[in-house]
Scaffold this active site. Structure first.
Site, PDB file in Angstrom:
ATOM      1  N   HIS A  50     -76.743 -72.046 -43.443  1.00 45.63           N
ATOM      2  CA  HIS A  50     -75.335 -72.477 -43.504  1.00 45.63           C
ATOM      3  C   HIS A  50     -74.590 -71.722 -44.598  1.00 45.63           C
ATOM      4  O   HIS A  50     -73.472 -71.232 -44.381  1.00 45.63           O
ATOM      5  CB  HIS A  50     -75.267 -73.984 -43.768  1.00 45.63           C
ATOM      6  CG  HIS A  50     -73.918 -74.446 -44.209  1.00 45.63           C
ATOM      7  ND1 HIS A  50     -72.882 -74.696 -43.332  1.00 45.63           N
ATOM      8  CD2 HIS A  50     -73.421 -74.680 -45.458  1.00 45.63           C
ATOM      9  CE1 HIS A  50     -71.806 -75.066 -44.013  1.00 45.63           C
ATOM     10  NE2 HIS A  50     -72.107 -75.070 -45.301  1.00 45.63           N
ATOM     11  N   GLU A  51     -75.191 -71.630 -45.788  1.00 48.10           N
ATOM     12  CA  GLU A  51     -74.542 -70.909 -46.889  1.00 48.10           C
ATOM     13  C   GLU A  51     -74.386 -69.431 -46.560  1.00 48.10           C
ATOM     14  O   GLU A  51     -73.366 -68.809 -46.894  1.00 48.10           O
ATOM     15  CB  GLU A  51     -75.348 -71.089 -48.183  1.00 48.10           C
ATOM     16  CG  GLU A  51     -75.443 -72.522 -48.671  1.00 48.10           C
ATOM     17  CD  GLU A  51     -74.090 -73.110 -49.022  1.00 48.10           C
ATOM     18  OE1 GLU A  51     -73.191 -72.347 -49.407  1.00 48.10           O
ATOM     19  OE2 GLU A  51     -73.925 -74.339 -48.912  1.00 48.10           O
ATOM     20  N   HIS A  99     -71.308 -68.671 -44.535  1.00 47.20           N
ATOM     21  CA  HIS A  99     -70.079 -68.462 -45.321  1.00 47.20           C
ATOM     22  C   HIS A  99     -69.961 -67.006 -45.763  1.00 47.20           C
ATOM     23  O   HIS A  99     -68.877 -66.413 -45.720  1.00 47.20           O
ATOM     24  CB  HIS A  99     -70.082 -69.364 -46.551  1.00 47.20           C
ATOM     25  CG  HIS A  99     -69.749 -70.791 -46.279  1.00 47.20           C
ATOM     26  ND1 HIS A  99     -68.560 -71.194 -45.693  1.00 47.20           N
ATOM     27  CD2 HIS A  99     -70.452 -71.935 -46.539  1.00 47.20           C
ATOM     28  CE1 HIS A  99     -68.541 -72.515 -45.597  1.00 47.20           C
ATOM     29  NE2 HIS A  99     -69.674 -72.985 -46.092  1.00 47.20           N
ATOM     30  N   GLU A 127     -66.037 -74.941 -42.832  1.00 47.62           N
ATOM     31  CA  GLU A 127     -67.367 -75.542 -42.922  1.00 47.62           C
ATOM     32  C   GLU A 127     -68.005 -75.666 -41.536  1.00 47.62           C
ATOM     33  O   GLU A 127     -69.204 -75.410 -41.373  1.00 47.62           O
ATOM     34  CB  GLU A 127     -67.283 -76.917 -43.593  1.00 47.62           C
ATOM     35  CG  GLU A 127     -66.932 -76.868 -45.068  1.00 47.62           C
ATOM     36  CD  GLU A 127     -67.950 -76.134 -45.902  1.00 47.62           C
ATOM     37  OE1 GLU A 127     -69.154 -76.180 -45.552  1.00 47.62           O
ATOM     38  OE2 GLU A 127     -67.558 -75.511 -46.895  1.00 47.62           O
TER      39      GLU A 127
END
Length: 350
Positions: free
Chosen positions: A211-212, A215, A265
């Site tokens: 997930h990070e 970004h 997000e």
């Protein structure tokens, strides 16, 4: 640093706009104090109230304190001034639109169009500075620590599936905080509390790091800075028009800034799921369970999640959305990993 065509246009228009604003203020019955307040000047007995008013006449007052225009002079100057003002009012937003279009960029995996006006080199430098700040405010575990080795092993696999050309680094900070961050340029910081929460499980850690990494791959940090600049200008002009700064601030926060953050997000959740599938090491179906665990932890602490007041969607909504995307990710993993398996078998000795 060389300016792009859009930046040059905005720079010129910005100077012209400031001249126009100063010209408009010159016609107002007041002047700006150093504190930013307007001091009203009085005209007593037909005489000017101060040097600022004298400057409005372009010369000495004549008798009654007003300049007497010749026939046709006033009308022509007024019409020309109005035309120039209208032209600049239209040119300023047009220039901003050109600048926006010139810097449009498409996000990976989702294909969403957004504005990014920061170079990748500047973005990586920004991530490095933030990374160093993280490391200054905590005890970093040595590379031979088992937790640091775990993060390096999982993080390297996630990085290879994200963008192997970035200068990735992985650090673990001794802290009970349950969190992780992946800064621009692939600078990864994991707090030891996150590892302890999931009993040092590789699949759960991979879900968080993917997930990070989503970004980073989508360049969300640079996009947020560009969006913040847009909001700043909109807030400035709306404050001039409506003279209600407190209200307009809350309108932009609740109506633009927070929804935009939640959208990024969700996009990182989707991209992270695709990255997990691409690693061929970790199970994408773990991702929804990770966010469900985060939700249970928040409920145990008595934290009530109010979606429209948060920068992140609720954990329950994120887990539900990830489950909807899961079949696509599993199908992609089967395709990619089966091709990789066949490729590796071709190198086995006969």
């Amino acid at each position: 640093e060389m300016l792009t065509a859009g930046q040059a246009v905005v720079a010129v228009v910005g100077r012209r706009a400031s001249w126009w604003i100063r010209g408009k203020l010159g016609r107002m019955p007041g002047t700006l104090e150093p504190s930013g307040r307007i001091r009203i000047l009085r005209v007593v007995g037909g005489r000017e109230g101060g040097p600022f008013v004298r400057s409005m006449f372009g010369g000495k007052p004549q008798g009654d304190g007003y300049k007497h225009f010749k026939r046709g002079e006033e009308g022509e100057s007024g019409n020309n001034g109005g035309f120039r003002s209208t032209a600049w009012i239209g040119l300023v937003p047009a220039s901003f639109f050109v600048y926006y279009v010139v810097h449009l960029d498409q996000a990976p995996y989702t294909g969403r169009w957004r504005m990014i006006d920061m170079s990748k080199d500047r973005e990586i430098a920004f991530g490095r500075s933030q990374y160093n700040r993280f490391l200054m405010h905590g005890t970093v575990l040595p590379p031979n620590d088992p937790a640091a080795q775990l993060v390096a092993r999982v993080g390297t696999r996630v990085a290879q599936a994200t963008d192997p050309n970035l200068p990735w680094e992985f650090k673990v900070i001794r802290s009970p905080q349950v969190n992780a961050a992946c800064l621009p340029g692939g600078k990864v910081v994991v707090f030891e509390g996150l590892l302890q929460t999931f009993n040092y499980d590789e699949h759960a850690l991979a879900a968080v790091l993917a997930h990070e990494a989503g970004h980073v791959l989508a360049r969300h940090a640079a996009e947020k800075l560009a969006f913040a600049n847009i909001l700043m200008w909109l807030d400035f002009f709306s404050s001039m028009l409506f003279n209600a700064r407190f209200i307009t601030n809350w309108v932009f926060v609740l109506g633009a800034e927070l929804p935009y953050s939640r959208r990024l997000e969700r996009e990182a959740d989707y991209i992270g799921l695709q990255i997990l599938a691409k690693t061929c090491f970790y199970d994408p179906s773990v991702a929804p369970r990770v966010f469900e665990q985060f939700g249970r932890m928040a409920n145990a602490r008595g934290l009530k999640e109010i979606s429209f007041l948060n920068t992140h969607p609720s954990h329950e909504n994120r887990a539900e959305q990830l489950r909807e995307w899961l079949p696509e990710a599993l199908s992609k993993r089967d395709t990619i990993c089966s091709d990789m398996s066949a490729f590796m078998k071709s190198f086995k000795p006969q």
